[in-house]
Design a protein around this motif. Structure first.
Motif, mmCIF file in Angstrom:
data_model
loop_
_atom_site.group_PDB
_atom_site.id
_atom_site.type_symbol
_atom_site.label_atom_id
_atom_site.label_comp_id
_atom_site.label_asym_id
_atom_site.label_seq_id
_atom_site.Cartn_x
_atom_site.Cartn_y
_atom_site.Cartn_z
ATOM 1 N N PHE A 163 0.854 -1.191 0.000
ATOM 2 C CA PHE A 163 0.000 0.000 0.000
ATOM 3 C C PHE A 163 0.884 1.232 0.000
ATOM 4 C CE2 PHE A 163 -2.316 3.415 2.132
ATOM 5 C CZ PHE A 163 -3.504 3.429 1.419
ATOM 6 N N GLN A 164 0.554 2.199 -0.880
ATOM 7 C CA GLN A 164 1.324 3.434 -0.950
ATOM 8 C C GLN A 164 0.487 4.507 -1.639
ATOM 9 O OE1 GLN A 164 3.800 1.644 -4.746
ATOM 10 N NE2 GLN A 164 4.815 3.190 -3.536
ATOM 11 N N SER A 165 1.011 5.719 -1.661
ATOM 12 C CA SER A 165 0.312 6.780 -2.376
ATOM 13 C C SER A 165 0.308 6.468 -3.867
ATOM 14 C CB SER A 165 0.987 8.124 -2.131
ATOM 15 O OG SER A 165 2.175 8.239 -2.887
ATOM 16 N N ILE A 219 3.712 0.270 2.676
ATOM 17 C CA ILE A 219 3.340 -0.667 3.727
ATOM 18 C C ILE A 219 3.148 -2.047 3.104
ATOM 19 C CG2 ILE A 219 1.614 -1.241 5.476
ATOM 20 C CD1 ILE A 219 1.012 1.810 5.587
ATOM 21 N N TYR A 220 4.016 -2.982 3.468
ATOM 22 C CA TYR A 220 3.953 -4.357 2.965
ATOM 23 C C TYR A 220 3.320 -5.239 4.036
ATOM 24 C CZ TYR A 220 7.550 -2.604 -0.261
ATOM 25 O OH TYR A 220 8.251 -1.875 -1.185
ATOM 26 N N LYS A 223 4.228 -10.483 9.291
ATOM 27 C CA LYS A 223 4.687 -9.157 9.680
ATOM 28 C C LYS A 223 4.172 -8.084 8.718
ATOM 29 C CE LYS A 223 7.555 -10.401 13.063
ATOM 30 N NZ LYS A 223 7.433 -9.945 14.468
ATOM 31 N N ILE A 224 4.046 -6.882 9.238
ATOM 32 C CA ILE A 224 3.869 -5.693 8.415
ATOM 33 C C ILE A 224 5.201 -4.973 8.393
ATOM 34 C CG2 ILE A 224 2.779 -3.418 8.255
ATOM 35 C CD1 ILE A 224 0.311 -4.586 9.582
ATOM 36 N N THR A 225 5.709 -4.695 7.207
ATOM 37 C CA THR A 225 6.961 -3.956 7.062
ATOM 38 C C THR A 225 6.650 -2.592 6.454
ATOM 39 O OG1 THR A 225 8.272 -5.962 6.763
ATOM 40 C CG2 THR A 225 9.237 -3.904 5.989
ATOM 41 N N VAL A 226 7.159 -1.553 7.086
ATOM 42 C CA VAL A 226 6.938 -0.186 6.628
ATOM 43 C C VAL A 226 8.272 0.440 6.263
ATOM 44 C CG1 VAL A 226 6.041 2.108 7.202
ATOM 45 C CG2 VAL A 226 4.924 0.060 8.126
ATOM 46 N N THR A 227 8.358 1.001 5.064
ATOM 47 C CA THR A 227 9.502 1.827 4.692
ATOM 48 C C THR A 227 9.002 3.258 4.547
ATOM 49 O OG1 THR A 227 9.213 1.482 2.293
ATOM 50 C CG2 THR A 227 10.613 -0.087 3.479
ATOM 51 N N ASP A 228 9.790 4.204 5.034
ATOM 52 C CA ASP A 228 9.350 5.598 5.018
ATOM 53 C C ASP A 228 10.569 6.509 4.999
ATOM 54 O OD1 ASP A 228 7.685 7.816 5.062
ATOM 55 O OD2 ASP A 228 6.485 7.103 6.742
ATOM 56 N N HIS A 229 10.317 7.781 4.762
ATOM 57 C CA HIS A 229 11.386 8.779 4.709
ATOM 58 C C HIS A 229 11.029 9.947 5.617
ATOM 59 C CE1 HIS A 229 14.686 11.123 2.965
ATOM 60 N NE2 HIS A 229 13.863 12.152 3.049
ATOM 61 N N VAL A 230 11.985 10.373 6.420
ATOM 62 C CA VAL A 230 11.803 11.550 7.269
ATOM 63 C C VAL A 230 12.585 12.704 6.658
ATOM 64 C CG1 VAL A 230 12.151 12.562 9.560
ATOM 65 C CG2 VAL A 230 11.459 10.173 9.332
ATOM 66 N N GLU A 283 -17.850 -10.139 -0.530
ATOM 67 C CA GLU A 283 -17.925 -10.360 -1.973
ATOM 68 C C GLU A 283 -16.542 -10.232 -2.615
ATOM 69 O OE1 GLU A 283 -20.967 -7.906 -3.769
ATOM 70 O OE2 GLU A 283 -22.232 -8.077 -1.993
ATOM 71 N N LEU A 284 -15.634 -9.593 -1.910
ATOM 72 C CA LEU A 284 -14.223 -9.535 -2.311
ATOM 73 C C LEU A 284 -13.445 -10.188 -1.167
ATOM 74 C CD1 LEU A 284 -14.182 -5.854 -3.622
ATOM 75 C CD2 LEU A 284 -14.079 -7.930 -5.020
ATOM 76 N N PRO A 285 -13.204 -11.484 -1.248
ATOM 77 C CA PRO A 285 -12.694 -12.259 -0.106
ATOM 78 C C PRO A 285 -11.194 -12.089 0.132
ATOM 79 C CG PRO A 285 -12.960 -13.685 -1.996
ATOM 80 C CD PRO A 285 -13.461 -12.328 -2.432
ATOM 81 N N PHE A 286 -10.792 -10.862 0.413
ATOM 82 C CA PHE A 286 -9.384 -10.563 0.681
ATOM 83 C C PHE A 286 -9.305 -9.869 2.038
ATOM 84 C CE2 PHE A 286 -10.296 -10.116 -3.864
ATOM 85 C CZ PHE A 286 -9.539 -11.161 -4.361
ATOM 86 N N SER A 287 -8.566 -10.445 2.965
ATOM 87 C CA SER A 287 -8.470 -9.913 4.323
ATOM 88 C C SER A 287 -7.443 -8.782 4.363
ATOM 89 C CB SER A 287 -8.090 -11.024 5.302
ATOM 90 O OG SER A 287 -8.073 -10.544 6.624
ATOM 91 N N ASP A 288 -7.795 -7.690 3.710
ATOM 92 C CA ASP A 288 -6.838 -6.597 3.538
ATOM 93 C C ASP A 288 -7.602 -5.286 3.441
ATOM 94 O OD1 ASP A 288 -4.370 -5.262 3.075
ATOM 95 O OD2 ASP A 288 -3.646 -6.992 1.936
ATOM 96 N N GLY A 289 -6.851 -4.195 3.307
ATOM 97 C CA GLY A 289 -7.474 -2.883 3.201
ATOM 98 C C GLY A 289 -6.430 -1.796 3.112
ATOM 99 N N PRO A 290 -6.843 -0.540 3.181
ATOM 100 C CA PRO A 290 -5.895 0.563 3.076
ATOM 101 C C PRO A 290 -5.031 0.694 4.329
ATOM 102 C CG PRO A 290 -8.069 1.391 3.612
ATOM 103 C CD PRO A 290 -8.233 -0.086 3.335
ATOM 104 N N TYR A 291 -3.944 1.430 4.179
ATOM 105 C CA TYR A 291 -2.982 1.660 5.256
ATOM 106 C C TYR A 291 -2.583 0.303 5.848
ATOM 107 C CZ TYR A 291 -0.643 4.121 9.071
ATOM 108 O OH TYR A 291 0.286 4.595 9.954
ATOM 109 N N LYS A 292 -2.583 0.158 7.168
ATOM 110 C CA LYS A 292 -2.206 -1.098 7.802
ATOM 111 C C LYS A 292 -3.409 -1.990 8.102
ATOM 112 C CE LYS A 292 1.761 1.118 10.055
ATOM 113 N NZ LYS A 292 2.371 1.486 11.361
ATOM 114 N N PHE A 293 -4.606 -1.545 7.724
ATOM 115 C CA PHE A 293 -5.820 -2.257 8.120
ATOM 116 C C PHE A 293 -5.955 -3.591 7.394
ATOM 117 C CE2 PHE A 293 -6.648 2.259 8.892
ATOM 118 C CZ PHE A 293 -6.910 2.190 10.261
#
Length: 282
Positions: free
Chosen positions: A76-78, A116-117, A124-131, A181-191
């Motif tokens: 998930f990303q912009s 967000i992977y 695991k959830i792996t997040v890469t980001d830039h400050v 109806e869309l059987p994927f246990s996923d969503g936006p951001y980390k949800f």
């Protein structure tokens, strides 16, 4: 597959390159080192509406984001970052990257530079980001961090019948609408973690909202990719500490060549970012 050009390009649009762009809170980081880690089966677009300044809740910003769903991994990303990465990879293969990158970058700017992977690595959830003016960071968290309460309420979003679920995450109470109806246990951001794809999720204060826009089979050339930048590995709280320190002490990150006016404006922008999506920072 790893793609490499003649040399690594790392360009950060910031005050030093385009101060007005920074004031609009739009920036990005890119590199020409990528590793394709999965082939997505579906591409889901969401409209994100957010209020980063809690003192001016009447003002809001919007940005498109994308969820790539693979067999075992999602990313998930912009949408701006996604489009830039995909185009960059194609232009790199064609050998035409240097012909366009400085003239077309404004089409791909974004406020949010994280990727967000989910389930990468497994469980695991792996997040890469830039400050800003600090560097690239990576952290992991467990995928069992969301405890949903399933409700009986229903809502139709587009053509999908959705069911309501509520959970507490990151210091906020979130309401999600998902469809089996869309059987994927996923969503936006980390949800994630519901028995169907999340089509809408909003926090109780109305500060952040992701809403479903479309779902489609992606172009065959689209891949879930891992950016091979050098990352400082940390914890989530460690990353939040670095992010908050930059926001609170942005002036200390400038050198003597930065004008007082530029520093003043940067300070104002950073102070307005007082309402992050995750409030539990320590």
């Amino acid at each position: 597959m790893i793609i490499r050009n003649m040399k690594k390009l790392l360009i950060i649009l910031s005050i030093s390159l385009s101060f007005p762009m920074f004031l609009r809170a739009q920036n990005f980081v890119f590199s020409d080192y990528y590793d394709s880690i999965a082939r997505p089966n579906l591409q889901v677009l969401y409209q994100m509406t957010y209020h980063e300044d809690s003192t001016q809740m009447e003002r809001y910003d919007e940005e498109m984001s994308v969820l790539l769903l693979g067999n075992k991994i999602s990313a998930f990303q912009s949408y701006g970052s996604f489009r830039l990465t995909q185009l960059q990879r194609r232009r790199s293969e064609e050998g035409s990257w240097n012909d366009w990158y400085l003239s077309e970058l404004s089409d791909f700017t974004t406020r949010f530079m994280y990727t967000i992977y989910k389930n990468f690595p497994k469980g695991k959830i792996t997040v890469t980001d830039h400050v800003f003016l600090t560097g690239n960071f990576l952290y992991e968290e467990d995928m069992d961090s969301m405890d949903w309460n399933l409700m009986d309420d229903t809502l139709r979003i587009e053509d999908y019948l959705c069911q309501k679920a509520v959970c507490r995450f990151g210091g906020r109470v979130w309401t999600a609408w998902y469809t089996d109806e869309l059987p994927f246990s996923d969503g936006p951001y980390k949800f994630h973690g519901l028995p169907g794809l999340i089509l809408k999720v909003t926090d109780a204060t109305g500060s952040y909202c992701y809403e479903f826009v479309s779902i489609e089979v992606p172009d065959p050339k689209v891949n879930i990719v891992w950016n091979l930048n050098d990352y400082t590995k940390t914890t989530k709280k460690g990353f939040f500490h670095v992010e908050d320190e930059c926001r609170e002490n942005i002036i200390s990150h400038f050198d003597e060549h930065t004008s007082i006016e530029a520093q003043r404006k940067a300070f104002g922008v950073m102070q307005s970012r007082n309402n992050p999506i995750e409030l539990e920072r320590k």
